[in-house]
Design an enzyme around this catalytic site. Structure first.
Site, PDB file in Angstrom:
ATOM      1  N   GLY A   1     -14.373 -16.588  13.027  1.00  0.00           N
ATOM      2  CA  GLY A   1     -13.329 -15.989  12.187  1.00  0.00           C
ATOM      3  C   GLY A   1     -12.201 -16.941  11.815  1.00  0.00           C
ATOM      4  O   GLY A   1     -11.356 -16.617  10.979  1.00  0.00           O
ATOM      5  N   GLU A   2     -12.166 -18.129  12.430  1.00  0.00           N
ATOM      6  CA  GLU A   2     -11.094 -19.071  12.071  1.00  0.00           C
ATOM      7  C   GLU A   2     -11.327 -19.587  10.656  1.00  0.00           C
ATOM      8  O   GLU A   2     -12.463 -19.755  10.220  1.00  0.00           O
ATOM      9  CB  GLU A   2     -11.050 -20.233  13.077  1.00  0.00           C
ATOM     10  CG  GLU A   2     -10.542 -19.774  14.427  1.00  0.00           C
ATOM     11  CD  GLU A   2     -10.403 -20.898  15.443  1.00  0.00           C
ATOM     12  OE1 GLU A   2     -10.678 -22.064  15.112  1.00  0.00           O
ATOM     13  OE2 GLU A   2     -10.030 -20.586  16.587  1.00  0.00           O
TER      14      GLU A   2
ATOM     15  N   LYS B   1      10.877  12.193   0.359  1.00  0.00           N
ATOM     16  CA  LYS B   1       9.927  12.050   1.477  1.00  0.00           C
ATOM     17  C   LYS B   1      10.671  11.633   2.739  1.00  0.00           C
ATOM     18  O   LYS B   1      11.585  10.827   2.682  1.00  0.00           O
ATOM     19  CB  LYS B   1       8.917  10.970   1.093  1.00  0.00           C
ATOM     20  CG  LYS B   1       8.052  10.435   2.205  1.00  0.00           C
ATOM     21  CD  LYS B   1       7.147   9.308   1.721  1.00  0.00           C
ATOM     22  CE  LYS B   1       7.693   7.941   2.026  1.00  0.00           C
ATOM     23  NZ  LYS B   1       6.783   6.833   1.734  1.00  0.00           N
TER      24      LYS B   1
ATOM     25  N   ARG C   1       9.678  10.216   6.688  1.00  0.00           N
ATOM     26  CA  ARG C   1       8.600   9.810   7.588  1.00  0.00           C
ATOM     27  C   ARG C   1       9.167   9.712   9.012  1.00  0.00           C
ATOM     28  O   ARG C   1      10.209   9.090   9.221  1.00  0.00           O
ATOM     29  CB  ARG C   1       8.046   8.447   7.157  1.00  0.00           C
ATOM     30  CG  ARG C   1       6.754   8.058   7.889  1.00  0.00           C
ATOM     31  CD  ARG C   1       6.354   6.621   7.581  1.00  0.00           C
ATOM     32  NE  ARG C   1       5.881   6.382   6.224  1.00  0.00           N
ATOM     33  CZ  ARG C   1       4.613   6.502   5.836  1.00  0.00           C
ATOM     34  NH1 ARG C   1       3.700   6.873   6.690  1.00  0.00           N
ATOM     35  NH2 ARG C   1       4.276   6.240   4.585  1.00  0.00           N
TER      36      ARG C   1
ATOM     37  N   GLN D   1       8.311  -3.706   7.102  1.00  0.00           N
ATOM     38  CA  GLN D   1       9.100  -3.842   8.339  1.00  0.00           C
ATOM     39  C   GLN D   1      10.164  -4.906   8.065  1.00  0.00           C
ATOM     40  O   GLN D   1      10.104  -6.031   8.567  1.00  0.00           O
ATOM     41  CB  GLN D   1       8.171  -4.258   9.496  1.00  0.00           C
ATOM     42  CG  GLN D   1       8.861  -4.300  10.866  1.00  0.00           C
ATOM     43  CD  GLN D   1       9.067  -2.931  11.484  1.00  0.00           C
ATOM     44  OE1 GLN D   1       8.178  -2.099  11.443  1.00  0.00           O
ATOM     45  NE2 GLN D   1      10.234  -2.699  12.058  1.00  0.00           N
TER      46      GLN D   1
ATOM     47  N   ASP E   1       4.147   4.330  -7.337  1.00  0.00           N
ATOM     48  CA  ASP E   1       4.679   3.791  -6.083  1.00  0.00           C
ATOM     49  C   ASP E   1       4.447   2.290  -6.060  1.00  0.00           C
ATOM     50  O   ASP E   1       3.496   1.809  -6.687  1.00  0.00           O
ATOM     51  CB  ASP E   1       3.999   4.445  -4.870  1.00  0.00           C
ATOM     52  CG  ASP E   1       4.901   4.440  -3.638  1.00  0.00           C
ATOM     53  OD1 ASP E   1       5.958   3.777  -3.675  1.00  0.00           O
ATOM     54  OD2 ASP E   1       4.552   5.105  -2.648  1.00  0.00           O
TER      55      ASP E   1
HETATM   56  C1  R5P Z   1       7.126   3.068   1.454  1.00  0.00           C
HETATM   57  O1  R5P Z   1       8.334   2.946   1.455  1.00  0.00           O
HETATM   58  C2  R5P Z   1       6.268   2.543   0.370  1.00  0.00           C
HETATM   59  O2  R5P Z   1       6.988   2.394  -0.822  1.00  0.00           O
HETATM   60  C3  R5P Z   1       5.060   3.429   0.139  1.00  0.00           C
HETATM   61  O3  R5P Z   1       5.498   4.690  -0.338  1.00  0.00           O
HETATM   62  C4  R5P Z   1       4.260   3.654   1.399  1.00  0.00           C
HETATM   63  O4  R5P Z   1       4.145   2.503   2.136  1.00  0.00           O
HETATM   64  C5  R5P Z   1       2.891   4.194   1.055  1.00  0.00           C
HETATM   65  O5  R5P Z   1       2.154   4.356   2.231  1.00  0.00           O
HETATM   66  P1  R5P Z   1       1.012   5.437   2.361  1.00  0.00           P
HETATM   67  O6  R5P Z   1       0.098   5.253   1.195  1.00  0.00           O
HETATM   68  O7  R5P Z   1       0.344   5.108   3.678  1.00  0.00           O
HETATM   69  O8  R5P Z   1       1.671   6.777   2.386  1.00  0.00           O
END
Ligand code: R5P
Length: 294
Positions: free
Chosen positions: A35-36, A188, A190, A94, A215
């Site tokens: 895998g390297e 949304k 999370r 992150q 998105d």
């Molecule tokens: C989050 O802030 C991003 O803009 C996307 O909305 C998110 O990462 C989408 O992830 P998933 O498809 O797993 O819901």
């Protein structure tokens, strides 16, 4: 200047090379049985400037390594400028420590890339300002909405653009303006520990008959599927989805279609089944602007 195209961005790299009239530097790439990864570049003049293109598409850590191998191999051959186009910057979400003592993956990624002496980075839709604030070299974000708008204008009827969370309201409004249509959003939340998503309608223009959910990236498809179900419940019959970075892990595409979406359009920052438009024009324009200052 010549261009070195990495294995994760073959098609996009070739388009950029063609747009800019750049000759390609030979890139030899292979994977060992364990895998390297191995990478070698063809001959480069000692002061030649090189543009390189390599996405951090899945597998992200491997493609980060390949990107770094490319920068390192090129730097060992030239003292000229190295400009790296990163069509998809992984680990960007992150971008800070949300919980105490978390690794800030965007910071780690920036440090690893910069350790190899790249001069400038062009990053397509880097998710947030914070994600590229960790770079200390010159880094320019590339907004691919114009590429998407051109694609949609050519092939689609006008739809209300909907952001699936508040973080994408700016993009939804800009895209709507480009398309001469209205926009709205879903909200949304999370759970940071369980990853569970809860969505509710934020704002919808009156008489929304059909919608385009946009998105910046789609991973498991949960965000989009939740938003699409809410729109369906509001009586919106026709829903399409557009994104920049389409990862579609854990059958995210299936989840999205099951929620009532009819089509998915993704960019070539991650080359896959739903790639429908290219960011080559925006990247090429950014390189042209930059090369006046090189
Ligand atoms: C989050 O802030 C991003 O803009 C996307 O909305 C998110 O990462 C989408 O992830 P998933 O498809 O797993 O819901």
């Amino acid at each position: 200047m010549r261009i070195a195209v990495g294995p994760a961005s073959r098609r996009l790299g070739e388009k950029i090379a063609k747009n800019l009239g750049l000759m390609e530097v030979y890139v030899e790439f292979k994977e060992f049985p364990d895998g390297e990864t191995y990478l070698r570049v063809g001959e480069i003049e000692p002061s030649e400037d090189i543009l390189l293109v390599q996405s951090m598409a899945p597998p992200q850590a491997r493609n980060l390594m390949v990107l770094v191998q490319m920068i390192s191999a090129i730097r060992d051959c030239t003292a000229g400028k190295i400009v790296a186009v990163v069509p998809y910057l992984a680990f960007a979400r992150q971008d800070k420590a949300f919980l105490k003592c978390e690794a800030v993956s965007a910071k780690v990624t920036a440090k690893v890339i910069e350790a190899n002496d790249v001069d400038t980075l062009l990053i397509v839709e880097p998710h947030s300002d914070e994600s590229f604030s960790w770079f200390t070299r010159k880094v320019l974000p590339i907004d691919p909405l114009q590429d998407l708008a051109s694609f949609l204008r050519n092939s689609r009827e006008t739809k209300t653009v909907i952001a699936p969370d508040k973080g994408r309201i700016r993009e939804a409004s800009v895209l709507a303006e480009m398309l001469g249509t209205s926009y709205g959003w879903v909200e949304k939340e999370r759970d940071r520990r369980t990853g569970e998503l809860v969505s509710k309608i934020g704002q919808l223009p009156v008489n929304t008959g059909s919608a385009l959910l946009f998105d910046d990236l789609i991973s498991t498809g949960g965000t989009i599927a939740n938003a699409a179900r809410l729109l369906k419940a509001q009586g919106i019959e026709s829903i399409e989805v557009a994104t920049v970075h389409g990862l579609f892990v854990q059958e995210g595409d299936v989840k999205i279609f099951q929620s009532g979406v009819s089509s998915i359009y993704a960019a070539d920052t991650i080359e896959g089944k739903y790639t429908a438009y290219s960011v080559a024009r925006s990247v090429s324009q950014a390189v042209e602007k930059l090369s006046h200052g090189l």
